[in-house]
Design an enzyme around this catalytic site. Sequence first.
Site, PDB file in Angstrom:
ATOM      1  N   ASP A 194      16.783 111.508  -8.888  1.00 28.30           N
ATOM      2  CA  ASP A 194      16.224 110.144  -9.441  1.00 28.30           C
ATOM      3  C   ASP A 194      15.515 110.248 -10.745  1.00 28.30           C
ATOM      4  OD1 ASP A 194      14.770 107.987  -9.514  1.00 28.30           O
ATOM      5  OD2 ASP A 194      14.153 107.864  -7.576  1.00 28.30           O
ATOM      6  N   LYS A 235      12.839 100.298 -17.178  1.00 28.94           N
ATOM      7  CA  LYS A 235      11.563 101.272 -17.182  1.00 28.94           C
ATOM      8  C   LYS A 235      11.655 102.059 -18.634  1.00 28.94           C
ATOM      9  CE  LYS A 235      11.488 101.895 -12.361  1.00 28.94           C
ATOM     10  NZ  LYS A 235      10.129 101.113 -11.852  1.00 28.94           N
TER      11      LYS A 235
HETATM   12  C1  PLP Z   1      11.074 107.264  -8.829  1.00 28.15           C
HETATM   13  C2  PLP Z   1      11.507 105.819  -8.760  1.00 28.15           C
HETATM   14  N1  PLP Z   1      12.697 105.769  -8.056  1.00 28.15           N
HETATM   15  C3  PLP Z   1      13.387 104.601  -7.966  1.00 28.15           C
HETATM   16  C4  PLP Z   1      12.754 103.473  -8.253  1.00 28.15           C
HETATM   17  C5  PLP Z   1      13.300 102.083  -8.222  1.00 28.15           C
HETATM   18  O1  PLP Z   1      13.618 101.464  -9.391  1.00 28.15           O
HETATM   19  P1  PLP Z   1      14.503 100.091  -9.455  1.00 28.15           P
HETATM   20  O2  PLP Z   1      13.643  99.197  -8.622  1.00 28.15           O
HETATM   21  O3  PLP Z   1      14.553  99.729 -10.867  1.00 28.15           O
HETATM   22  O4  PLP Z   1      15.854 100.327  -9.087  1.00 28.15           O
HETATM   23  C6  PLP Z   1      11.537 103.395  -8.927  1.00 28.15           C
HETATM   24  C7  PLP Z   1      10.699 102.122  -9.318  1.00 28.15           C
HETATM   25  O5  PLP Z   1       9.763 102.421  -9.394  1.00 28.15           O
HETATM   26  C8  PLP Z   1      10.867 104.764  -9.308  1.00 28.15           C
HETATM   27  O6  PLP Z   1       9.552 104.888  -9.651  1.00 28.15           O
END
Ligand code: PLP
Length: 423
Positions: free
Chosen positions: A217, A243
């Site tokens: 991730d 992000k």
């Molecule tokens: C490490 C990590 N994984 C997954 C996500 C989920 O991201 P999204 O809501 O853009 O799918 C985030 C969001 O803050 C994150 O920081």
Amino acid sequence: MKAASEMLAAGGRQALHRPLDVWKIRDDFPILKLKVRGNPLVYLDNAATSQKPQVVIDTLNRYYSEENSNIHRGVHFLSERATRAYEDARVKVQHFLNASSEREIIFVRSVTEAINLVVHSYGRKHIQAGDEVIISAMEHHSNIVPWQILCEETGATLRVVPINDRGEFLFDAYEKLLSPRTKFVAVTHVSNALGSITPVRQIIALAHRQNIPVLVDGAQAVPHFRVDVRELDCDFYGFSGHKLCGPTGIGVLYGKAHLLEAMPPYQGGGDMIRSVTFEKTIYAPIPHKFEAGTPHIAGGIGLGAAIDYFEGIGMEAISEYEQELLAYAMEAIGAIPEVRIYGTAPEKAGVVSFAIEGIHPHDVGTILDQEGIAIRTGHHCAQPVMDRFGVPAMARASLAFYNTKGEIDALVAGIHKVKEVFG
Ligand SMILES: Cc1ncc(COP(=O)(O)O)c(C=O)c1O
């Protein structure tokens, strides 16, 4: 003096001279000129979502003004133009991650969807009762819940690698958890709650010794340092465009071609097929097999513009600048009496989570907001991390390459003010 976006437009992918000129960069972000409650905006919630440079905003505007059309289907001028722009964006992502082929880049809604795609397609095919999936104790909920759903459905078990008090991934514990029952490893590259960088290369190498695939991730990694999926040798890598200064609603799943080719589709519909009869459907080749329906065309193209913007500044210059800013913030915030920082791993990126003794993080966030300072308070979609540290919530300042030391000073002054108000 020209803004960075103008230099990029003039000079293509040319890097700016180092060190990074934060004032020039800030000129590219219209929102950073806002005043909030009479104060200049200090935006320190970049881990939740980053701000957008003018070039990304202009790209979206241009797409809808001059290119808007559905892709892959039309023979007319606009459809061809939009298709080219969308597929060019895929190639930009390929180069950004150093993937071998653009076929390995699947556009999804977000990293959340990237993980769900792997869980529902790869996971449902390969993971059965008695198998185990390993994650870490500092995953975002989006790298926990989909695996839990899969385990509930299949009878597999979720195993969790613990972290220490500094917020570091405990490699020895991981080594012990790996067994012939392990069928998948899914880990974050950077913890959104603690900022810790996990040793993904070693995690992957160890899993591969037993032919176990690994998903990373990368939501909190790609905005902060260069990621090379071939060097990491990860099997899957996901991130969210929003992000990375791109639009919301667009994300990326990288997958090794041979794995993607062998996986069943995630969703069915238009655009993911080669031919359909009532008797049998033949799927399109990757990546289209995984992109059912009309995608977020503008989002993909906007993400391409964001990647060009990052590459124009240079990931190395961004990392170097942010590491200095992070060290400054850790020292300045850590020096405030009664403030505790969570996440003190030596290898970290982008995040300073903290609490002030006796003051609820929501109160901290509310008072800082009065000063125009945006931070995040709560469990950060990482409740197990809160449990690990025995707190219901944390305050989190998260950095981007357009933040300044002056903004950290404003945060420190704001924290002192919070203490006065509650003192
Ligand atoms: C490490 C990590 N994984 C997954 C996500 C989920 O991201 P999204 O809501 O853009 O799918 C985030 C969001 O803050 C994150 O920081």
